[in-house]
Design an enzyme around this catalytic site. Sequence first.
Site, short mmCIF file in Angstrom:
data_model
loop_
_atom_site.label_atom_id
_atom_site.label_comp_id
_atom_site.label_asym_id
_atom_site.label_seq_id
_atom_site.Cartn_x
_atom_site.Cartn_y
_atom_site.Cartn_z
N ILE A 24 0.83 -1.21 0.00
CA ILE A 24 0.00 0.00 0.00
C ILE A 24 0.86 1.26 0.00
CG2 ILE A 24 -1.75 1.29 1.28
CD1 ILE A 24 -2.70 -1.35 2.45
N ALA A 25 1.86 1.31 0.90
CA ALA A 25 2.65 2.53 1.04
C ALA A 25 3.99 2.18 1.67
CB ALA A 25 1.91 3.55 1.92
N VAL A 26 4.96 3.06 1.40
CA VAL A 26 6.29 2.92 1.99
C VAL A 26 6.59 4.19 2.76
CG1 VAL A 26 8.74 2.57 1.55
CG2 VAL A 26 7.05 1.45 0.11
N MET A 29 10.02 4.47 8.08
CA MET A 29 10.41 3.43 9.01
C MET A 29 9.80 2.07 8.70
SD MET A 29 10.26 5.47 12.63
CE MET A 29 11.18 7.00 12.84
N ALA A 30 8.74 2.04 7.90
CA ALA A 30 8.05 0.78 7.67
C ALA A 30 7.33 0.81 6.33
CB ALA A 30 7.05 0.51 8.80
N THR A 31 6.94 -0.37 5.89
CA THR A 31 6.13 -0.54 4.68
C THR A 31 4.78 -1.11 5.10
OG1 THR A 31 8.10 -0.98 3.35
CG2 THR A 31 5.99 -1.64 2.42
N VAL A 32 3.72 -0.60 4.48
CA VAL A 32 2.37 -1.04 4.82
C VAL A 32 1.83 -1.88 3.66
CG1 VAL A 32 0.05 -0.34 5.49
CG2 VAL A 32 2.01 1.02 6.20
N LYS A 47 1.75 -3.49 8.92
CA LYS A 47 2.82 -2.51 8.93
C LYS A 47 4.10 -3.24 9.32
CE LYS A 47 4.12 1.93 11.01
NZ LYS A 47 3.70 2.97 11.96
N ASP A 141 3.71 12.84 15.38
CA ASP A 141 3.98 12.85 13.94
C ASP A 141 2.70 13.09 13.15
OD1 ASP A 141 5.69 12.76 11.76
OD2 ASP A 141 5.50 10.59 11.50
#
Length: 646
Positions: A24-26, A29-32, A47, A141
């Site tokens: 889904i997204a990068v 700190m993490a990739t989803v 995540k 954040d």
Amino acid sequence: MDTTLQDPLLGRLLDGRYRVDARIAVGGMATVYRALDTRLDRVLALKVMHPSLAQDAAFVERFIREARSVARLAHPNVVQVFDQGADEGYVYLAMEYVAGCTLRDVLRERGALQPRAALDILEPVLAALGAAHRAGFVHRDMKPENVLIGDDGRVKVADFGLVRAVDTVTDSTGSVLGTVSYLAPEQIERGIADPRVDVYACGVVLYEMLTGEKPHRGDSPAQVLYRHLNEDVPPPSASVPGLAGPLDELVAVASARAAADRPSTAAELLARVRTARAALSDAALDAVPPLARAGEHDRSEDRTSVLSGPMIRTLPVGDDEPTTVVSVPATEHTARLGSEGLPPSRSPRRGLARRGPLALVMGVLLVLGLGGGIWYINSGQFTEVPPLLAKTESQARDRLSDAGLEVGDVSRRFSDTVERGTVISTDPGVGERVRGGDAVSLVISSGPKVVKIPSVEGRPLDQARKALEDQGLKPGMVTRAFSESVPQGSVIGTDPAAGTERRAGTAVALVVSKGAPVDVPDVTGTELDEARAELRAAGLKVRIDPQEVHSQHERGQVAQQSPRPGERAGEGDTITLALSKGPEMIEVPDVTGRSVDEATATLEAAGFEVDEDRGLLGIFRDTVKSQSPSAGDKAPKGSTITLRIR
């Protein structure tokens, strides 16, 4: 090339449970990923921490803390965390999957929002943060990337990966974490993070929603940080003339540089937002913003960063005042190439003088022609799809024509959130580069789908539910009522009534028949066969409770029944009968010689009734002379003990 094809997690069954289906997204700190929980058969978001960070114990601890923190925030506007674990170096969180987009996607496509839409998004965000602040946590954040807008219009706050307890200043390494465009001054200077840093970030987000651009921009993150420290967030009306004064005041109070001048929590800011909203007219809330500029910003600033902190240090410069320097990570510095060591270039003037003016003109034309050709190949033949979301079909056609693009296929789709006749989406998408003259397909909203509630009267419940679902409606709450005409288990009616028009997806309540009403006869104290016959004659079924009970009735007779005698049941309903074990025998306590009140209390506590036999003279006395049954005998519980007072 699609880089997701190289992702080793795609198609993998993580931890023997979560099948990773798509990325889904990068983030920083993490990739989803979108994944399927094969155990519960539900879609969720995974995540997964970047493997390089998974080796850092501090980051892993922060990741686990997110799961524990968010799991405590039971709030409808917070993305729920279901599970946390690790599998062969992959540290992950299993979270609620929200089908939709982020606020950043909306800002890129629409640019500035109408004040009403901006406040509609801000209020649930503040409600979610208020719940976190009450629980003792700070998000740290907040930014448009972490505001999810579901297809059903729900707004949720995500990515509590930097959440910390209120009294925590920095992470374990002394670094300041966050996204440079939304950091509060005290975060930058001293690494302080209390609820007011979330309030500051929300003030920046509100400014961005109202104007389509960030308040502090620069050529480098260092310049952005410097402006957070030294410049106030300007009033939105400076960029969008005509915005109402209360909106300027909201942005000013939320993004005040001094933390003490801001609301202390998101809940306090939410109260101010609602007060300001109540003071705005419909015209002020629905003011149309100018064409967006949101797509121009540097997207690298939207990544969460780990910045060495505190990021302010003071260097002495001679006898003058100290100079404040904003430090940024080395990866964000711009490299420079010095000129030392390069041979001096030869002056072209002498050669040009020899060739004459004609050669000079030819050279200039050659350079211009070559440059123009390169420009055309790389950029000149391309243009960007303009912002078209929420524009009418006519407006979209005009904008495409102005951009030198054609209108391709125009299709229509129902939508609960996009106004009828306006653009839902485009292909290619807004902001994508296309060749001049290419066609852009439009999807236009037909408004919400409206359906008629079907007539399901007389149908069994399961058939009625299916009929509603086939029509695009949701079966709602089921209530039951007696009916002389509709068989038990079939539908009497719906709410709203059949034939009423409602939006697709509306829940429809069902009233289901309990059958014709029957007065439940009293069968307590009768033999089982006699009770069965009487209940069946009334159109009722019989069930025997396997647990017998003590009662005043003889063993084997009906001691209790449910429903009780005189209550109403539906024809064909089941009556449960409990059989008697006979009376419970209890030893009679000795109360002779006691006062009447004391004797009565003792016997009633043992489960007996009390009767007084006073005779002619007993009315003047208060001592028990004898009792019947006698002390030490056993008598049925609930039976009467006679006291003789002489």
